[in-house]
Design an enzyme around this catalytic site. Structure first.
Site, PDB file in Angstrom:
ATOM      1  N   SER A 127      -8.807   1.848  -5.352  1.00 54.21           N
ATOM      2  CA  SER A 127      -9.563   0.606  -5.260  1.00 54.21           C
ATOM      3  C   SER A 127     -11.002   0.824  -5.753  1.00 54.21           C
ATOM      4  O   SER A 127     -11.185   1.187  -6.913  1.00 54.21           O
ATOM      5  CB  SER A 127      -9.501   0.077  -3.824  1.00 54.21           C
ATOM      6  N   ASP A 178       0.042  -6.512  -3.848  1.00 55.60           N
ATOM      7  CA  ASP A 178      -1.329  -6.236  -3.428  1.00 55.60           C
ATOM      8  C   ASP A 178      -2.081  -7.566  -3.387  1.00 55.60           C
ATOM      9  O   ASP A 178      -2.193  -8.251  -4.404  1.00 55.60           O
ATOM     10  CB  ASP A 178      -1.939  -5.283  -4.460  1.00 55.60           C
ATOM     11  N   HIS A 219      -1.756  -2.894  -0.976  1.00 57.68           N
ATOM     12  CA  HIS A 219      -3.021  -2.183  -1.209  1.00 57.68           C
ATOM     13  C   HIS A 219      -3.241  -1.032  -0.228  1.00 57.68           C
ATOM     14  O   HIS A 219      -4.281  -0.378  -0.258  1.00 57.68           O
ATOM     15  CB  HIS A 219      -4.177  -3.193  -1.086  1.00 57.68           C
TER      16      HIS A 219
END
Lengths: 282, 282
Positions: A149, A226, A259
C-alpha cells in the site's frame, strides 16, 4: 545515544532470529525502532537483505507478526529489515488523521513546516539506516525492496530513484500514482506544498515516464476485492506507463483477495522467491 | 440472536477463507466471537477440524493473525476453529489481573460466585460450539485439538476428559499441572474454591494418573528459553506421569525458543501434519 544500536527484543523463529532495535536517527531527529529477521547464520553466512516498507497506520511490527514471511525467508536464507513508517515521538508533528502524520510518512522528504523538521523518511531509508545495517550489523550484500500500500508506493519510488541499489522490487496493493489519488494528494499537499511539480519525484508512475535507469525486475500483486482498488490504487496506471516504455513489470490481479495481511501472507512466499532469484544473480 | 450465527469478517487467504463469527452463547450467557479458517472447498470438500485454544490475554484473533497456520492448513486441507478464551462483556465478572477473569477462562466450568454465572468454557467448547459448527456450518467430520500455554492446558484436559471426540492432541508450552503451579492455583482457587479435590478434573497430570480411556496420540513442544518454563509449565511432570502409565506422549524440548507466537509459528506446520496423519485414519 547517537550511533548506538540497542537490541530491545529478540525471538528465535525458524532457527533464525526476529529482532527489534532502537536507535537515535539524526536524519529524522528522533528515536526510531526497526525490526530485523536474520536466518540461521550457521547455515547462511551472508544473507542478502530485503527491505519491507509497511502501509498506513503500521509500524515495524505489523509485517513481523502477520505476514508469515520468516518461514520462507528462513528456507531461502534471506534477511528482512522492517523499518517504521514515519518519524515518531512527542516532539514530532502529528495530526489526528490515520492517513497523515505519524504512521503515514509516505517515504518522502517533506519540505513544508511543521513536517520538514522530522519527516525525512526517504533520506533515512536511503542513507542512514542502510549505513547502520552495514556498519553495525554487517549487511553489505545485495538488496531488494518490497512493501504494501503506502509501503508499496515507497518501494517502487525508492527503486526507481536509486536503481543501482536494488536487484528487484515488488509491491502488494501499492499506491502507484499518488499525485492522482486522494491519499497521495492529501499527503503531498501537506508535506510538499502546493506546487505539483515537486510531487512528481515521489510518484512511481511519474518517475517511470521519464525513466532512464536500469530495468529492475518489478512484481506487483493486487487483490480484486480490495476496497481501495478503484479510488486509491489503480494499478492499471502503472501497467500503462510500463507498457509505454516497455518496462519489465509483472502485474497480477488476484481474484477475491482484499487489502489485508491475509493477502500478503498468501503471496509473500512468491515475492521472496522472486527477489531471491534476482539477489542471487547480483 | 439465540442460535443465530453472524459472519462479521471474512478474508480470502491461501485460496481458502479466514472468517470471524459472532453468536449468543446460552451456555456462557453472553455474546461470543470465534474465528474459523476453511480451506478451498472446491479442492477439499469435507475438511477435518482442528480446535485451537489460545493462552492468557488472547482472544480468537491471536492465532489467526500470528501463527501462519493457514499456509499449512490450506495445503493439508484442514479447517481450524479458534474460540475466545473466556466469556466476554460488561455483564461478565472480571478483575484487573491479566491471568484471571476475561481472557483467562482456563477452559473449565467455574463453581464459585461470581464466576459460576458465566465461566463455563468447558461446556461451551464441549457442547454448544461443536453443535453450532455441525448444525450451521456442516462440520461433522473428525476433530483434533491443540493449544498454547493456558490453551495447551485446555487442549490436554479436553482430550483426556473426552477421548472419543478427538483423533489427536498437541500443545505448545502447556500448563500441564495447574494444581501445582501459581497460574493454575490462583485460577482454580478463584473459579473452583478451596477444595482441591475439585481441581483434579481440570488438571492434565491428575487426569492422566487415573486415565482409562483411549490412548490419543499426544505431541507437546516446549521451548527451553521460555521464561515461564520452570515456575508455571514444568512439562517433565507430564512426561513422568505418561512414562508411569506408558502413555504415548512425544515431548520435545526446542532449544532457544521462548513462549511467543514466533515459537508457535516455527512448529505449527509439524503440529498440523501430526494431526492430519491421525485425522485421516479416523
Amino acid at each position: 545515544m547517537q550511533n548506538e544500536l540497542e537490541l530491545i527484543e529478540q525471538h528465535k523463529v525458524f532457527d533464525g532470529n526476529q529482532r527489534r532495535y532502537r536507535h537515535y536517527s539524526s536524519t529524522l531527529g528522533c528515536v526510531m525502532t526497526f525490526s530485523l529477521f536474520v536466518p540461521d547464520l550457521s547455515r547462511w553466512s551472508s544473507p542478502p537483505l530485503l527491505w519491507w516498507l509497511s502501509g498506513l497506520t503500521c509500524n515495524d511490527e505489523n509485517f513481523t507478526t502477520k505476514a508469515g514471511a520468516q518461514r520462507i525467508a528462513a528456507q531461502l536464507g534471506m534477511a528482512i529489515v522492517m523499518p517504521d513508517t514515519s518519524p515518531r515521538g512527542d516532539a514530532v508533528a502529528d495530526v489526528s488523521q490515520w492517513d497523515l502524520g505519524q504512521g503515514a510518512g509516505f517515504y518522502l522528504n517533506a519540505s513544508q513546516p511543521p513536517w520538514a523538521a522530522h519527516y525525512r523518511m526517504y533520506d533515512y531509508l536511503s542513507d542512514e539506516l542502510p549505513h547502520l545495517l552495514s556498519n553495525k550489523l554487517g549487511f553489505n550484500g545485495p538488496q531488494s525492496i518490497s512493501g504494501h500500500s503506502m509501503g508499496g508506493h515507497g518501494a517502487l519510488v525508492m527503486a526507481l530513484r536509486d536503481p543501482e541499489r536494488f536487484c528487484s522490487v515488488s509491491a502488494f496493493s501499492p499506491i502507484v500514482n499518488p499525485t492522482e489519488v486522494p491519499w497521495g494528494q492529501n499527503a503531498f499537499q501537506t508535506y510538499l506544498g502546493e506546487d505539483r511539480q515537486n510531487w512528481r519525484q515521489w510518484d512511481a508512475c511519474e518517475l517511470l515516464k521519464d525513466y532512464q535507469g536500469k530495468a529492475i525486475p518489478m512484481l506487483v500483486d493486487q487483490g480484486d476485492s480490495d476496497s481501495f482498488l478503484g479510488e486509491q490504487l489503480q494499478p492499471e496506471r502503472l501497467a500503462q506507463v510500463a507498457a509505454d516504455i516497455n518496462y519489465p513489470l509483472t502485474l497480477r490481479i488476484q481474484q477475491g483477495y482484499d487489502h489485508s495481511y491475509y493477502f500478503i501472507a498468501s503471496f509473500i512466499g512468491q515475492h521472496l522467491e522472486f527477489h531471491m532469484k534476482h539477489l542471487q544473480r547480483a
